[in-house]
Enzyme design. Sequence first.
Site, mmCIF file in Angstrom:
data_model
loop_
_atom_site.group_PDB
_atom_site.id
_atom_site.type_symbol
_atom_site.label_atom_id
_atom_site.label_comp_id
_atom_site.label_asym_id
_atom_site.label_seq_id
_atom_site.Cartn_x
_atom_site.Cartn_y
_atom_site.Cartn_z
ATOM 1 N N SER A 120 -3.173 -0.542 0.756
ATOM 2 C CA SER A 120 -2.107 0.333 0.272
ATOM 3 C C SER A 120 -1.015 0.401 1.312
ATOM 4 C CB SER A 120 -2.648 1.742 -0.019
ATOM 5 O OG SER A 120 -3.149 2.349 1.156
ATOM 6 N N GLY A 150 3.482 1.935 1.886
ATOM 7 C CA GLY A 150 4.476 2.937 1.563
ATOM 8 C C GLY A 150 5.006 2.853 0.152
ATOM 9 N N VAL A 161 -2.962 -1.650 -3.756
ATOM 10 C CA VAL A 161 -3.536 -2.861 -4.318
ATOM 11 C C VAL A 161 -5.011 -2.601 -4.605
ATOM 12 C CG1 VAL A 161 -3.879 -5.343 -4.025
ATOM 13 C CG2 VAL A 161 -1.943 -4.207 -2.911
ATOM 14 N N LYS A 186 -1.520 -4.755 -8.256
ATOM 15 C CA LYS A 186 -0.661 -4.023 -7.331
ATOM 16 C C LYS A 186 0.118 -2.984 -8.118
ATOM 17 C CE LYS A 186 0.807 -6.287 -3.983
ATOM 18 N NZ LYS A 186 1.465 -7.250 -3.073
ATOM 19 N N ASP A 217 8.263 -10.250 4.429
ATOM 20 C CA ASP A 217 7.212 -9.663 5.264
ATOM 21 C C ASP A 217 6.101 -10.682 5.537
ATOM 22 O OD1 ASP A 217 6.193 -7.626 6.789
ATOM 23 O OD2 ASP A 217 5.156 -6.629 5.136
#
Length: 541
Positions: free
Chosen positions: A23, A25, A29, A43, A135
Amino acid sequence: MAGLQREVGDIVGGYRVLGRLGSGGSGSVYKVADQGGHQAALKLVDARQDEVAAARLEREVRALQSLRHPAVPHILDAELDEDETFVVFELVPGETLFDHVQRHGPLAGDALAAFADRTASALEAVHAAGVVHRDVTPSNVMMGPDGPVLIDFGLAHRSDDARLTREGLVSGTPGYVAPEVIDGAEPGTQADRWSWAATVAFAMTGHGPFGSGSGAIGRTLEDDVTLPEVPGAPALRAALGRDVAGRPGMRDVVAALRGATVVMPALPPTAVAPTGLMAEGWEDPDATAVLPSGEQRVPAVPGDDADDAGQHWVERLPWEEEGDEDRTDLDHLDHLDEEGEACPYAPRRRLLLALAALVVVAAAPLAPTLSFLVMAGVAILARGVWRRAVAIQAAEAKRGRRRTSDTVVQTIGLPWHTLRAAAEAVPAILTSAALGIGAGAGAWWLVSSGNVIGASADAQYYGHAAALALGAAVAVIAMAYGPFMSGTRDGAHRMAAAVSPTGGLRAAWTLVALTAILVAAIGVYVQLAPWWWPLPDLALG
């Protein structure tokens, strides 16, 4: 986030929740199963309150739904318009790169090159679909049975990564956010490639190339990165540079990791560079390329591929298969102690530990008993640190990764781990004392007999000092490799790594150790009498 929490057995869009995978912010998932029992990763995304996030989510889902790549999980389903906004991916078995390296150590040689190749291919496919990942980190690469898989396409962030957010910037993981993004640029494909290079560097070394936490931001902006001298490291270092135009492409880095290219040092602007990358001993006067620094650009060899920045590097002739002697093998594997307890990988600090052992040996002629007690105390503390790491690993295996809470709990419990370690270290301490005293006493007797080194006062002093040093050396070896001490060695590496996380600190501790050895040597040279405390002074002949 409360609306994103689901328990085992809950139904989300027709999928039954089997457990939580992670998990962050902006989402959680879950491992789920459809009505046919097929498992997947769902998700649940909190995009309803953010129109920009919702629009980006929809755009990226549409783009990724048509993408087919073995290193990119396929989107199976998505609900973007109802109250529950979610995306369903193929479930990738395995563990993250972060966990894999913690358990098995860094990648090297062909394994590292194959990892870089497959993840670069995945990122290229994602970019070709018009998506920016945003990311790319060790926690967002799954080490599946068929190879690494790139996950988490900016749809939700994982809770086990520290986040950084600046005004005008997207969130990211310190140490894996490109310097131009920290400076305020919008994340794009070049930033993804930089994050990929940082992730490959993690796979190579076992730690973030710029460290972690807020300090990683400054080191990223200062271009402060240290990589081991292995094939491909110079190209990877160039890919982590601040100059976007001077970075090699991902394929250039992969080729360098395979040993197919080497990086030539940057030449002055007035010099002529025959190649940017060239085989050792191979020269082609007609071949030209761009220097990694970007300071000088000359036309590349026609037909070479270029990345988006216009970077061209020249590949040398294919590497011979029998050139494996230049590659690095994995030598830090997940180990079991004598009781069969596994512990995650710890960075190695062999030089510092060897210097610490030499300090004990050098100090023994001046303070033999105290030197042994300090060594035994450090061994107990090291085993306690190892016990703490084992406890954290066991907690993660039982409840999943909860890095902060587990670490805090087990750190608070360090006194208990140390107490247990003291009991476990008793056999090794007794063995070390017996062997060290035996070796030292035997050597002392030989010296005192006058038949080995002479009967003069100077000869006797230096001979007795050497006997004490010999006993200390035997004691150190017995302590390090005595009964049930593999975990103690691991803990010693962890302690050394904790106090020397950077190259500068390692150099400082090396200087401290060498100074201590020098001081002890001077004490022996001026013939200081041995200090037997806490035992009474011994009058030995």
